[in-house]
Design a protein around this motif. Structure first.
Motif, PDB file in Angstrom:
ATOM      1  N   THR A  53      -6.265  29.025  25.721  1.00  0.00           N
ATOM      2  CA  THR A  53      -5.262  29.915  25.143  1.00  0.00           C
ATOM      3  C   THR A  53      -4.905  30.970  26.179  1.00  0.00           C
ATOM      4  OG1 THR A  53      -6.971  31.334  24.197  1.00  0.00           O
ATOM      5  CG2 THR A  53      -6.126  29.560  22.810  1.00  0.00           C
ATOM      6  N   ASP A  58      -5.922  36.687  22.581  1.00  0.00           N
ATOM      7  CA  ASP A  58      -6.117  35.358  22.000  1.00  0.00           C
ATOM      8  C   ASP A  58      -6.951  35.435  20.727  1.00  0.00           C
ATOM      9  OD1 ASP A  58      -8.690  35.810  22.921  1.00  0.00           O
ATOM     10  OD2 ASP A  58      -8.629  34.242  24.448  1.00  0.00           O
ATOM     11  N   ILE A  61     -10.176  33.197  20.372  1.00  0.00           N
ATOM     12  CA  ILE A  61     -10.097  31.751  20.549  1.00  0.00           C
ATOM     13  C   ILE A  61      -9.718  31.503  22.008  1.00  0.00           C
ATOM     14  CG2 ILE A  61      -8.965  29.603  19.869  1.00  0.00           C
ATOM     15  CD1 ILE A  61     -10.654  30.826  17.633  1.00  0.00           C
ATOM     16  N   ILE A  64      -8.244  25.353  22.586  1.00  0.00           N
ATOM     17  CA  ILE A  64      -8.020  24.480  21.431  1.00  0.00           C
ATOM     18  C   ILE A  64      -7.851  23.074  21.969  1.00  0.00           C
ATOM     19  CG2 ILE A  64      -6.528  23.950  19.463  1.00  0.00           C
ATOM     20  CD1 ILE A  64      -5.639  26.913  19.518  1.00  0.00           C
ATOM     21  N   MET A  74      -8.349  19.732  14.948  1.00  0.00           N
ATOM     22  CA  MET A  74      -8.390  20.535  16.164  1.00  0.00           C
ATOM     23  C   MET A  74      -9.744  21.243  16.248  1.00  0.00           C
ATOM     24  SD  MET A  74      -5.491  19.766  17.299  1.00  0.00           S
ATOM     25  CE  MET A  74      -5.078  20.840  18.638  1.00  0.00           C
ATOM     26  N   HIS A  76     -11.492  24.570  17.857  1.00  0.00           N
ATOM     27  CA  HIS A  76     -11.237  25.880  18.450  1.00  0.00           C
ATOM     28  C   HIS A  76     -12.491  26.300  19.195  1.00  0.00           C
ATOM     29  CE1 HIS A  76      -8.178  25.548  15.398  1.00  0.00           C
ATOM     30  NE2 HIS A  76      -7.524  26.538  15.971  1.00  0.00           N
ATOM     31  N   GLN A  78     -14.698  29.021  21.797  1.00  0.00           N
ATOM     32  CA  GLN A  78     -14.870  30.353  22.367  1.00  0.00           C
ATOM     33  C   GLN A  78     -15.867  30.198  23.508  1.00  0.00           C
ATOM     34  OE1 GLN A  78     -16.985  33.699  20.364  1.00  0.00           O
ATOM     35  NE2 GLN A  78     -14.955  34.665  20.486  1.00  0.00           N
ATOM     36  N   LEU A  99     -11.520  32.472  13.843  1.00  0.00           N
ATOM     37  CA  LEU A  99     -11.175  31.175  13.240  1.00  0.00           C
ATOM     38  C   LEU A  99     -10.358  31.385  11.978  1.00  0.00           C
ATOM     39  CD1 LEU A  99     -14.549  29.239  13.657  1.00  0.00           C
ATOM     40  CD2 LEU A  99     -12.424  28.851  14.904  1.00  0.00           C
ATOM     41  N   ASN A 102      -6.846  32.188  12.646  1.00  0.00           N
ATOM     42  CA  ASN A 102      -6.104  31.023  13.112  1.00  0.00           C
ATOM     43  C   ASN A 102      -6.072  29.900  12.071  1.00  0.00           C
ATOM     44  OD1 ASN A 102      -5.267  31.269  16.112  1.00  0.00           O
ATOM     45  ND2 ASN A 102      -7.250  32.273  15.958  1.00  0.00           N
ATOM     46  N   ALA A 104      -8.424  28.164  10.907  1.00  0.00           N
ATOM     47  CA  ALA A 104      -9.243  27.032  11.349  1.00  0.00           C
ATOM     48  C   ALA A 104     -10.473  26.935  10.462  1.00  0.00           C
ATOM     49  CB  ALA A 104      -9.666  27.232  12.807  1.00  0.00           C
TER      50      ALA A 104
END
Length: 108
Positions: A53, A58, A61, A64, A74, A76, A78, A99, A102, A104
């Motif tokens: 990212t 970001d 994150i 991805i 997907m 994600h 870190q 998460l 996003n 996620a």
């Protein structure tokens, strides 16, 4: 004797590589983690399967990638460089918050 020299060379290369990775920029490290996941078989090719990212803002994150070649799920990522440190609850909770921001799923 040759095996001993090979082991010494491998140990030296390992040490130099680790030093270079730890001294590299955070952007380099995030891209390295994405590349590693792709090399492990996630996604597909680097161009269409995963990306780091943007470096700033970001929201925690760092990358991805597609879980598989179909891209139905997907992953994600870190990426953190810790030296002799465990990842504690605050870091994990911050990532869970990222998460959630996003949308996620943290447990898939």
């Amino acid at each position: 004797m040759i095996e001993s020299e090979i082991e010494a060379i491998n140990a030296s290369v390992k040490e130099e590589l680790l030093y270079a990775i730890l001294k590299a920029s955070p952007e380099f490290f995030e891209n390295l983690v994405v590349d590693l996941m792709l090399a492990m078989g996630y996604g597909g090719s680097r161009r269409d399967a995963g990306s780091a990212t943007q470096y700033t803002q970001d929201f925690g994150i760092d990358g991805i990638i597609k879980e598989d070649k179909l891209g139905l799920e997907m992953i994600h990522l870190q990426a953190k460089r810790y030296s002799n440190k465990t990842v504690d609850r605050p870091e994990i909770q911050a990532f869970e918050g990222a998460l959630d921001m996003n949308r996620a799923d943290a447990f898939s």
